[in-house]
Design a protein around this motif. Structure first.
Motif, mmCIF file in Angstrom:
data_model
loop_
_atom_site.group_PDB
_atom_site.id
_atom_site.type_symbol
_atom_site.label_atom_id
_atom_site.label_comp_id
_atom_site.label_asym_id
_atom_site.label_seq_id
_atom_site.Cartn_x
_atom_site.Cartn_y
_atom_site.Cartn_z
ATOM 1 N N CYS A 121 42.052 52.618 39.453
ATOM 2 C CA CYS A 121 41.487 52.203 40.742
ATOM 3 C C CYS A 121 40.465 53.217 41.252
ATOM 4 C CB CYS A 121 42.594 52.004 41.771
ATOM 5 S SG CYS A 121 43.579 50.507 41.513
ATOM 6 N N ARG A 125 36.551 52.320 41.997
ATOM 7 C CA ARG A 125 35.922 52.565 43.306
ATOM 8 C C ARG A 125 34.696 53.467 43.153
ATOM 9 N NH1 ARG A 125 41.448 53.628 44.792
ATOM 10 N NH2 ARG A 125 42.393 51.746 45.692
ATOM 11 N N GLU A 146 51.383 43.873 39.584
ATOM 12 C CA GLU A 146 50.785 44.531 40.744
ATOM 13 C C GLU A 146 49.495 45.250 40.370
ATOM 14 O OE1 GLU A 146 50.372 45.409 44.721
ATOM 15 O OE2 GLU A 146 51.781 44.041 43.735
ATOM 16 N N LYS A 149 46.440 43.073 40.635
ATOM 17 C CA LYS A 149 46.019 42.894 42.026
ATOM 18 C C LYS A 149 45.254 44.115 42.523
ATOM 19 C CE LYS A 149 49.877 39.891 43.402
ATOM 20 N NZ LYS A 149 51.056 39.765 44.318
ATOM 21 N N LEU A 150 45.794 45.295 42.212
ATOM 22 C CA LEU A 150 45.147 46.531 42.666
ATOM 23 C C LEU A 150 43.771 46.713 42.037
ATOM 24 C CD1 LEU A 150 48.235 48.934 42.554
ATOM 25 C CD2 LEU A 150 47.109 48.042 44.598
ATOM 26 N N LYS A 152 41.757 44.398 41.022
ATOM 27 C CA LYS A 152 40.834 43.442 41.646
ATOM 28 C C LYS A 152 40.361 43.953 42.998
ATOM 29 C CE LYS A 152 39.070 39.220 41.067
ATOM 30 N NZ LYS A 152 38.071 39.186 42.124
ATOM 31 N N GLU A 153 41.286 44.472 43.790
ATOM 32 C CA GLU A 153 40.940 44.999 45.111
ATOM 33 C C GLU A 153 40.034 46.219 45.011
ATOM 34 O OE1 GLU A 153 44.740 45.781 46.783
ATOM 35 O OE2 GLU A 153 45.236 43.652 47.089
ATOM 36 N N ALA A 154 40.170 46.990 43.929
ATOM 37 C CA ALA A 154 39.378 48.213 43.758
ATOM 38 C C ALA A 154 37.985 47.938 43.195
ATOM 39 C CB ALA A 154 40.112 49.193 42.852
ATOM 40 N N ASN A 194 44.892 35.846 40.034
ATOM 41 C CA ASN A 194 44.210 36.852 40.846
ATOM 42 C C ASN A 194 42.700 36.668 40.878
ATOM 43 O OD1 ASN A 194 46.122 39.093 41.952
ATOM 44 N ND2 ASN A 194 46.910 38.634 39.908
ATOM 45 N N TYR A 196 40.374 36.564 38.675
ATOM 46 C CA TYR A 196 39.468 37.236 37.743
ATOM 47 C C TYR A 196 38.658 36.195 36.983
ATOM 48 C CZ TYR A 196 41.790 41.855 37.944
ATOM 49 O OH TYR A 196 42.286 43.071 38.331
#
Length: 357
Positions: A121, A125, A146, A149-150, A152-154, A194, A196
């Motif tokens: 992550c 970023r 999990e 998900k992380l 994707k959010e990053a 998610n 992607y």
């Protein structure tokens, strides 16, 4: 039904029965391949014109906890010179590629526990902070629900997790008991959940592959409708249990590229490094069969020879960022043009938009 009728049915958006897929696959040598490749190119041109997307490939780590029987970086291969790239290495590779015009990075590696979700992550970023207009594809194997998900959010946009085979018995033959067909399928399902842009794929000619296993591959891909499909010929590695197995067939691989282009008209289909390794003109022939993506290696040059999934893996010349100009010329010779855009799936106006690039 005749081969041509079956292929026409696929072109019309129909899925074949397992038995019909088997029939077509068993008789692929009797298919008029020039005709098949030509209609695949027509579909390719309808959606993408003569444009080829380019992605920069970063090979993050060749450590892997798995012992896949076909893979040169399997945990049981003690002769591999292992490495892990630092965050600085990754960013420097991205910087070099970004300056050259790349707008998609593919970060690939073995299933290496060292790269925790926090490390991945942070890397995502940092890349998005420095290069906010790029797309990032991850190909780091099976992870916890999990983690996906992380990531994707990053900032991860796409994830490539080759299913290898959609027939459980074949999957079990290719992998050790610690690896589960059900887990692989669950991970692919999670990627879709998610949101992607999801990629799957398989090796053509892998040991014990049959027309039945390939029929299941085609049925799986049709029903999943992935945004990316990466296929290439099986190539053996000298330090694996499959070291003496025959290489996959180039023509048969091109047959499947064309079939998948007809099945998934807008999918991102790479002309893989394995194609270029198997034959000097493999990349160009992959494009002429319907592929529309090329992924030059942008990893630090000094570690590229350490990421040998199979023997003699190409990683220099036209298969690397340093050969970009030569690659562009190579594509022009067959009537195609490399473009430096993100190349996201699902842009229905892609052909018109790309004319103005």
């Amino acid at each position: 039904m005749k081969n041509k009728d079956l292929i026409t049915a696929v072109s019309n958006g129909e899925n074949l029965s397992i038995e019909s897929w088997q029939q077509l696959i068993e008789n692929w040598k009797s298919v008029d391949l020039e005709w098949l490749h030509s209609i695949a190119r027509e579909v390719q041109y309808k959606y993408f014109g003569n444009k080829i997307y380019i992605r920069g490939l970063i090979e993050l780590t060749n450590y892997c906890k798995n012992n896949c029987l076909y893979c040169g970086i399997r945990a049981g291969n003690s002769k591999v010179e292992r490495y892990r790239l630092s965050l600085e290495d990754v960013v420097a590779s991205c910087e070099k590629a970004y300056t050259a015009g790349f707008r998609t990075f593919v970060i690939q590696g073995g299933e290496d526990p060292f790269f925790s979700s926090d490390k991945i992550c942070n890397m995502l970023r940092e890349i998005k902070k420095r290069f906010p207009n790029v797309a990032i594809t991850l190909s780091l194997g099976e992870r916890d629900r999990e983690d996906y998900k992380l990531f994707k959010e990053a900032g991860a946009d796409r994830y490539l997790l080759r299913h290898e085979t959609a027939l459980k018995e074949h999957y079990d033959f290719l992998h050790e008991k610690s690896q589960s067909f059900e887990k692989r399928m669950d991970c692919i399902s999670e990627l879709k959940k998610n949101a992607y842009q999801t990629g799957v794929g398989f090796m053509v000619g892998s040991p014990k592959q049959t027309s039945l296993s390939l029929a299941y591959d085609m049925d799986f891909i049709y029903n999943l409708k992935p945004e990316m499909v990466g296929i290439g010929p099986f190539l053996p590695h000298r330090e694996t249990p499959f070291k003496d197995e025959e290489k996959g067939d180039l023509q048969k691989t091109l047959f499947f590229i064309s079939i998948i282009r007809l099945m998934l008209p807008m999918a991102m289909l790479p002309a893989t490094t394995a194609l270029a390794t198997l034959s000097p003109d493999g990349r160009s022939r992959g494009i002429l069969a319907g592929a529309n993506v090329i992924m030059p290696n942008i990893s630090p040059p000094d570690i590229r020879d350490c990421y040998q999934l199979y023997d003699n893996k190409a990683n220099k010349g036209l298969e690397a960022v340093e050969g970009l100009l030569e690659l562009q010329e190579d594509m022009k010779k067959i009537g195609y043009e490399i473009i430096m855009v993100r190349g996201d799936f699902g842009d229905v106006d892609v052909k018109e938009r790309l004319r103005n690039v």
